[in-house]
Design an enzyme around this catalytic site. Sequence first.
Site, PDB file in Angstrom:
ATOM      1  N   PRO A 178       0.838  -1.196   0.000  1.00  0.00           N
ATOM      2  CA  PRO A 178       0.000   0.000   0.000  1.00  0.00           C
ATOM      3  C   PRO A 178       0.874   1.248   0.000  1.00  0.00           C
ATOM      4  O   PRO A 178       2.072   1.181   0.283  1.00  0.00           O
ATOM      5  CB  PRO A 178      -0.758  -0.101   1.335  1.00  0.00           C
ATOM      6  CG  PRO A 178      -0.544  -1.498   1.825  1.00  0.00           C
ATOM      7  CD  PRO A 178       0.756  -1.951   1.251  1.00  0.00           C
ATOM      8  N   GLY A 228       0.672   4.550 -10.233  1.00  0.00           N
ATOM      9  CA  GLY A 228       1.335   5.654  -9.552  1.00  0.00           C
ATOM     10  C   GLY A 228       1.826   6.683 -10.544  1.00  0.00           C
ATOM     11  O   GLY A 228       1.296   6.800 -11.655  1.00  0.00           O
ATOM     12  N   GLU A 249       0.040   1.792 -14.760  1.00  0.00           N
ATOM     13  CA  GLU A 249      -1.099   2.724 -14.829  1.00  0.00           C
ATOM     14  C   GLU A 249      -0.605   4.036 -14.248  1.00  0.00           C
ATOM     15  O   GLU A 249      -0.515   4.183 -13.021  1.00  0.00           O
ATOM     16  CB  GLU A 249      -2.275   2.186 -13.996  1.00  0.00           C
ATOM     17  CG  GLU A 249      -2.807   0.836 -14.437  1.00  0.00           C
ATOM     18  CD  GLU A 249      -3.740   0.927 -15.634  1.00  0.00           C
ATOM     19  OE1 GLU A 249      -4.003   2.040 -16.115  1.00  0.00           O
ATOM     20  OE2 GLU A 249      -4.192  -0.129 -16.100  1.00  0.00           O
ATOM     21  N   CYS A 283      -6.360  10.324 -11.374  1.00  0.00           N
ATOM     22  CA  CYS A 283      -5.525  10.212 -12.572  1.00  0.00           C
ATOM     23  C   CYS A 283      -6.300  10.635 -13.808  1.00  0.00           C
ATOM     24  O   CYS A 283      -5.727  11.138 -14.764  1.00  0.00           O
ATOM     25  CB  CYS A 283      -5.017   8.785 -12.708  1.00  0.00           C
ATOM     26  SG  CYS A 283      -6.341   7.586 -12.609  1.00  0.00           S
TER      27      CYS A 283
HETATM   28  P1  NAD Z   1       4.089   7.427  -6.524  1.00  0.00           P
HETATM   29  O1  NAD Z   1       4.609   6.959  -7.826  1.00  0.00           O
HETATM   30  O2  NAD Z   1       4.882   8.412  -5.754  1.00  0.00           O
HETATM   31  O3  NAD Z   1       3.863   6.195  -5.537  1.00  0.00           O
HETATM   32  C1  NAD Z   1       3.056   5.078  -5.889  1.00  0.00           C
HETATM   33  C2  NAD Z   1       3.533   3.857  -5.130  1.00  0.00           C
HETATM   34  O4  NAD Z   1       4.840   3.500  -5.587  1.00  0.00           O
HETATM   35  C3  NAD Z   1       3.663   4.045  -3.617  1.00  0.00           C
HETATM   36  O5  NAD Z   1       3.203   2.872  -2.977  1.00  0.00           O
HETATM   37  C4  NAD Z   1       5.160   4.223  -3.422  1.00  0.00           C
HETATM   38  O6  NAD Z   1       5.617   3.841  -2.147  1.00  0.00           O
HETATM   39  C5  NAD Z   1       5.716   3.285  -4.483  1.00  0.00           C
HETATM   40  N1  NAD Z   1       7.072   3.576  -4.929  1.00  0.00           N
HETATM   41  C6  NAD Z   1       7.745   4.761  -4.905  1.00  0.00           C
HETATM   42  N2  NAD Z   1       8.983   4.605  -5.437  1.00  0.00           N
HETATM   43  C7  NAD Z   1       9.082   3.299  -5.824  1.00  0.00           C
HETATM   44  C8  NAD Z   1      10.102   2.540  -6.465  1.00  0.00           C
HETATM   45  N3  NAD Z   1      11.275   3.085  -6.833  1.00  0.00           N
HETATM   46  N4  NAD Z   1       9.865   1.236  -6.722  1.00  0.00           N
HETATM   47  C9  NAD Z   1       8.673   0.665  -6.411  1.00  0.00           C
HETATM   48  N5  NAD Z   1       7.680   1.335  -5.772  1.00  0.00           N
HETATM   49  C10 NAD Z   1       7.876   2.642  -5.500  1.00  0.00           C
HETATM   50  O7  NAD Z   1       2.632   7.980  -6.828  1.00  0.00           O
HETATM   51  P2  NAD Z   1       1.632   8.705  -5.827  1.00  0.00           P
HETATM   52  O8  NAD Z   1       2.091  10.093  -5.595  1.00  0.00           O
HETATM   53  O9  NAD Z   1       1.375   7.818  -4.658  1.00  0.00           O
HETATM   54  O10 NAD Z   1       0.283   8.702  -6.716  1.00  0.00           O
HETATM   55  C11 NAD Z   1      -0.100   9.734  -7.568  1.00  0.00           C
HETATM   56  C12 NAD Z   1       0.118   9.361  -9.023  1.00  0.00           C
HETATM   57  O11 NAD Z   1      -0.567   8.158  -9.340  1.00  0.00           O
HETATM   58  C13 NAD Z   1      -0.438  10.387  -9.969  1.00  0.00           C
HETATM   59  O12 NAD Z   1       0.508  10.677 -10.968  1.00  0.00           O
HETATM   60  C14 NAD Z   1      -1.659   9.713 -10.583  1.00  0.00           C
HETATM   61  O13 NAD Z   1      -2.009  10.149 -11.865  1.00  0.00           O
HETATM   62  C15 NAD Z   1      -1.236   8.286 -10.588  1.00  0.00           C
HETATM   63  N6  NAD Z   1      -2.407   7.410 -10.665  1.00  0.00           N
HETATM   64  C16 NAD Z   1      -2.663   6.731 -11.841  1.00  0.00           C
HETATM   65  C17 NAD Z   1      -3.806   5.934 -11.952  1.00  0.00           C
HETATM   66  C18 NAD Z   1      -4.135   5.183 -13.213  1.00  0.00           C
HETATM   67  O14 NAD Z   1      -5.045   4.368 -13.193  1.00  0.00           O
HETATM   68  N7  NAD Z   1      -3.457   5.416 -14.328  1.00  0.00           N
HETATM   69  C19 NAD Z   1      -4.673   5.812 -10.866  1.00  0.00           C
HETATM   70  C20 NAD Z   1      -4.384   6.512  -9.696  1.00  0.00           C
HETATM   71  C21 NAD Z   1      -3.245   7.311  -9.604  1.00  0.00           C
END
Ligand code: NAD
Length: 482
Positions: A178, A228, A249, A283
């Site tokens: 998570p 993310g 995604e 997103c």
């Molecule tokens: P983020 O990329 O910072 O983090 C997402 C997840 O990745 C977290 O659990 C984080 O701990 C993990 N993470 C971070 N660095 C990592 C690494 N090097 N290796 C593996 N895991 C790692 O994103 P956020 O700020 O939590 O979320 C916002 C972003 O998510 C926005 O850009 C949004 O558009 C996108 N998003 C996309 C969708 C979609 O369906 N396309 C849906 C929801 C959110």
Amino acid sequence: MPENQVITCRNFHTGTWHDASEGLIERNNPATGELAAIAPRSSPADVDAAVTSAATAFRTWRRTLPADRARYLHELAAECAHRVDDMAAAITREQGKPLDEARGEVRKFITALHYYAEEAQRVFGRTIPNDAAGFTSIVEKDPLGPVAGIVPWNYPIELIGWKLAGATAAGCTIVIKPSEHTPGCAQVLSECVAAVFPSGVVNFVHGDGGTGQALVEHPAIRKVAFTGSMRTGQSIFRSVNGITGLSLELGGSCPMIVTERADIDAAITGAARRSFRNAGQICIAINRIYVQDRVYDEFLTGLAAAADALHVADGMEFPSADVGSMTMEETYRRTLDHIEDARERGASVVAGGGPVAELKPGLFLRPTVVADAPDEALVMHEETFGPLVGVSRFSDLDDVIERANAAPGGLAAYAYTDDTRETFALARELDFGNVAVNNVDAGIMNAPYGGRRESGFGSEHGHEGLESYLQLKHIRLRHGAQ
Ligand code: NAD
């Protein structure tokens, strides 16, 4: 209403609860600053234990009958239905969306569990005639193996759900990481999982990006299902070994086009909903709107009024508020920067424009509309991820489609028109994974959902969201029958 308690999270694998070895992460309520949850920061050794749990369980789970997998998923849905209020309260306290909206998220997650329970039983192979007598080819679909599900904080339960349900329905096991910003609601979900699923099928490992990185790089992981940011998605793309399956995604900058042949009132309602729901932290939120000359002023006046009418409030105190606190200081600041940038480039703020003074230090921003935003303004091509939308004019449909397609991401696009030719031109030429015409709900459970270009690849939702956890096997039988 559940009490205002701090949720203590633990890793869950091998059928039991575990503390992690690298200390704790504290998560505060962004609306009040109060402590909301404490979660373990998991080391590579903790990750290894969770993946080993998933790999061990995979040996038996892959052989379970689809009907049995369906039963487990329906049971998990029933268990979660008893905990809707707990999960929703945890979401609101960590993430900020109003309580009614959080309840809606949990209900949609439950729908996904039921959907994939049924879909589990609709996986078919095929037989292929051979060019030699006495042979038959059978194509079967096998589960990939242990999966890593890594999710962000904006829909912290729903986004886990798509991965958990699709993967387990296909016969895969999963380790879920998570977001470190929303661990408490995942803890409630893991308690539901613990009550229903056999040991090791669904595992949870808490932590930040370092924990995610260790999970992605683990050699026993057969697929990474990631939702993310573009930045993390690109880093994961470079980290996986090229053989591990991957779905990304990612974010985007989603356009909306309103032509002079549209129902303008419907377009205003849709724009206000999809620009500001969840404080714009979606997103597929509308970031930029292009409106044809003749209806520009009417649309702008209506959208500004709709934005000003939204009730911004602490979502625990006012469960039915329209907009709650933003989740992260970083995105709050970025939204203010994008407003300032638009102003400096000549756009004018026609609604909102800054923080809700009386709700400080909570991260509350007024839904903001900037008019006459030039294409160079950040709001018109970068993902803001806040309650801000830019509006700009157009005269020619082909030109505006080109402007809409110019941003690097290709997740979702929206269009409003009542003209058939325009409808087809927009639906076909907008280069996005999801195009919604005369509505703003671009993702539904039984249709594939995914991005293009820098918004990533792969599908969730729909049967495709299950197929993405399967691999093909060709079995060529020499049976001798003519
Ligand atoms: P983020 O990329 O910072 O983090 C997402 C997840 O990745 C977290 O659990 C984080 O701990 C993990 N993470 C971070 N660095 C990592 C690494 N090097 N290796 C593996 N895991 C790692 O994103 P956020 O700020 O939590 O979320 C916002 C972003 O998510 C926005 O850009 C949004 O558009 C996108 N998003 C996309 C969708 C979609 O369906 N396309 C849906 C929801 C959110």
